[in-house]
Design a protein around this motif. Structure first.
Motif, PDB file in Angstrom:
ATOM      1  N   UNK A  64       0.840  -1.196   0.000  1.00 24.90           N
ATOM      2  CA  UNK A  64       0.000   0.000   0.000  1.00 24.90           C
ATOM      3  C   UNK A  64       0.877   1.248   0.000  1.00 24.90           C
ATOM      4  N   UNK A  65       1.907   1.269   0.821  1.00 26.81           N
ATOM      5  CA  UNK A  65       2.808   2.429   0.887  1.00 26.81           C
ATOM      6  C   UNK A  65       3.571   2.615  -0.428  1.00 26.81           C
ATOM      7  N   UNK A  66       4.036   1.507  -1.026  1.00 28.33           N
ATOM      8  CA  UNK A  66       4.742   1.586  -2.311  1.00 28.33           C
ATOM      9  C   UNK A  66       3.819   2.131  -3.397  1.00 28.33           C
ATOM     10  N   UNK A  67       2.565   1.671  -3.379  1.00 30.49           N
ATOM     11  CA  UNK A  67       1.606   2.130  -4.385  1.00 30.49           C
ATOM     12  C   UNK A  67       1.255   3.598  -4.207  1.00 30.49           C
ATOM     13  N   UNK A  68       1.103   4.031  -2.978  1.00 39.10           N
ATOM     14  CA  UNK A  68       0.832   5.456  -2.733  1.00 39.10           C
ATOM     15  C   UNK A  68       1.950   6.306  -3.319  1.00 39.10           C
ATOM     16  N   UNK A  69       3.194   5.892  -3.084  1.00 37.09           N
ATOM     17  CA  UNK A  69       4.339   6.637  -3.611  1.00 37.09           C
ATOM     18  C   UNK A  69       4.362   6.579  -5.137  1.00 37.09           C
ATOM     19  N   UNK A  70       4.105   5.408  -5.715  1.00 32.62           N
ATOM     20  CA  UNK A  70       4.060   5.253  -7.167  1.00 32.62           C
ATOM     21  C   UNK A  70       3.008   6.185  -7.772  1.00 32.62           C
ATOM     22  N   UNK A  71       1.822   6.208  -7.202  1.00 32.21           N
ATOM     23  CA  UNK A  71       0.742   7.055  -7.715  1.00 32.21           C
ATOM     24  C   UNK A  71       1.120   8.530  -7.616  1.00 32.21           C
ATOM     25  N   UNK A  72       1.733   8.899  -6.506  1.00 35.62           N
ATOM     26  CA  UNK A  72       2.163  10.288  -6.324  1.00 35.62           C
ATOM     27  C   UNK A  72       3.270  10.659  -7.303  1.00 35.62           C
ATOM     28  N   UNK A  73       4.285   9.807  -7.425  1.00 34.28           N
ATOM     29  CA  UNK A  73       5.423  10.076  -8.309  1.00 34.28           C
ATOM     30  C   UNK A  73       5.006  10.190  -9.773  1.00 34.28           C
ATOM     31  N   UNK A  74       3.931   9.473 -10.140  1.00 33.30           N
ATOM     32  CA  UNK A  74       3.471   9.462 -11.528  1.00 33.30           C
ATOM     33  C   UNK A  74       2.226  10.321 -11.741  1.00 33.30           C
ATOM     34  N   UNK A  75       1.896  11.120 -10.743  1.00 33.12           N
ATOM     35  CA  UNK A  75       0.772  12.059 -10.818  1.00 33.12           C
ATOM     36  C   UNK A  75      -0.533  11.364 -11.210  1.00 33.12           C
ATOM     37  N   UNK A  76      -0.797  10.229 -10.564  1.00 30.80           N
ATOM     38  CA  UNK A  76      -1.981   9.436 -10.874  1.00 30.80           C
ATOM     39  C   UNK A  76      -3.026   9.456  -9.759  1.00 30.80           C
ATOM     40  N   UNK A  77      -2.806  10.284  -8.736  1.00 36.66           N
ATOM     41  CA  UNK A  77      -3.715  10.280  -7.581  1.00 36.66           C
ATOM     42  C   UNK A  77      -5.160  10.559  -7.974  1.00 36.66           C
ATOM     43  N   UNK A  78      -5.365  11.374  -8.997  1.00 41.65           N
ATOM     44  CA  UNK A  78      -6.729  11.715  -9.411  1.00 41.65           C
ATOM     45  C   UNK A  78      -7.287  10.737 -10.451  1.00 41.65           C
ATOM     46  N   UNK A  79      -6.485   9.747 -10.858  1.00 46.03           N
ATOM     47  CA  UNK A  79      -6.922   8.783 -11.866  1.00 46.03           C
ATOM     48  C   UNK A  79      -7.081   7.374 -11.312  1.00 46.03           C
ATOM     49  N   UNK A  80      -6.508   7.125 -10.124  1.00 43.63           N
ATOM     50  CA  UNK A  80      -6.535   5.789  -9.540  1.00 43.63           C
ATOM     51  C   UNK A  80      -6.966   5.879  -8.085  1.00 43.63           C
ATOM     52  N   UNK A  81      -7.973   5.073  -7.747  1.00 40.57           N
ATOM     53  CA  UNK A  81      -8.430   4.984  -6.360  1.00 40.57           C
ATOM     54  C   UNK A  81      -7.828   3.728  -5.746  1.00 40.57           C
ATOM     55  N   UNK A  82      -7.188   3.875  -4.607  1.00 41.38           N
ATOM     56  CA  UNK A  82      -6.571   2.765  -3.894  1.00 41.38           C
ATOM     57  C   UNK A  82      -7.464   2.389  -2.728  1.00 41.38           C
TER      58      UNK A  82
END
Length: 80
Positions: free
Chosen positions: A21-39
Motif C-alpha cells: 500500500x505504501x509503495x503504491x501510494x508513492x508510485x501514484x504520487x510520483x506518476x501524478x496518478x492520484x486523481x486517476x486511480x483509487x486505492x
C-alpha cells in the motif's frame, strides 16, 4: 477512474500488503496518478497460497509479490 484493491487480510498482511500500500501510494504520487486511480483495502480474495491479493478494476492479478507488484499493476493499468 481506475480502482486498485489490495487485500489487507491476515495472510496478505503477513506477506507485506501494508508495505505494498505504501509503495503504491508513492508510485501514484510520483506518476501524478492520484486523481486517476483509487486505492482501496479489501479482505480475502482467495489468493492466500498464490501471493498477495490485488485487483485492478475488478480483475484479480495472480502471482503478486512485493517485488513484482508495481510492474504487474502498471501493465494492467496500461492495458485498459
Amino acid at each position: 477512474m481506475h480502482t486498485i484493491e489490495i487485500c489487507v487480510g491476515s495472510s496478505c498482511f503477513v506477506k507485506g500488503s501494508n508495505e505494498l500500500v505504501e509503495k503504491l501510494k508513492k508510485y501514484l504520487e510520483d506518476n501524478h496518478l492520484e486523481d486517476k486511480v483509487q486505492l482501496k483495502g479489501a479482505f480475502c480474495m482467495g489468493q492466500c497460497a498464490k501471493g498477495l491479493g490485488v485487483r485492478v478494476d475488478g480483475k484479480l492479478l495472480e502471482g503478486v509479490t512485493l517485488s513484482n507488484a508495481i510492474d504487474l499493476i502498471e501493465i494492467e493499468l496500461n492495458s485498459l
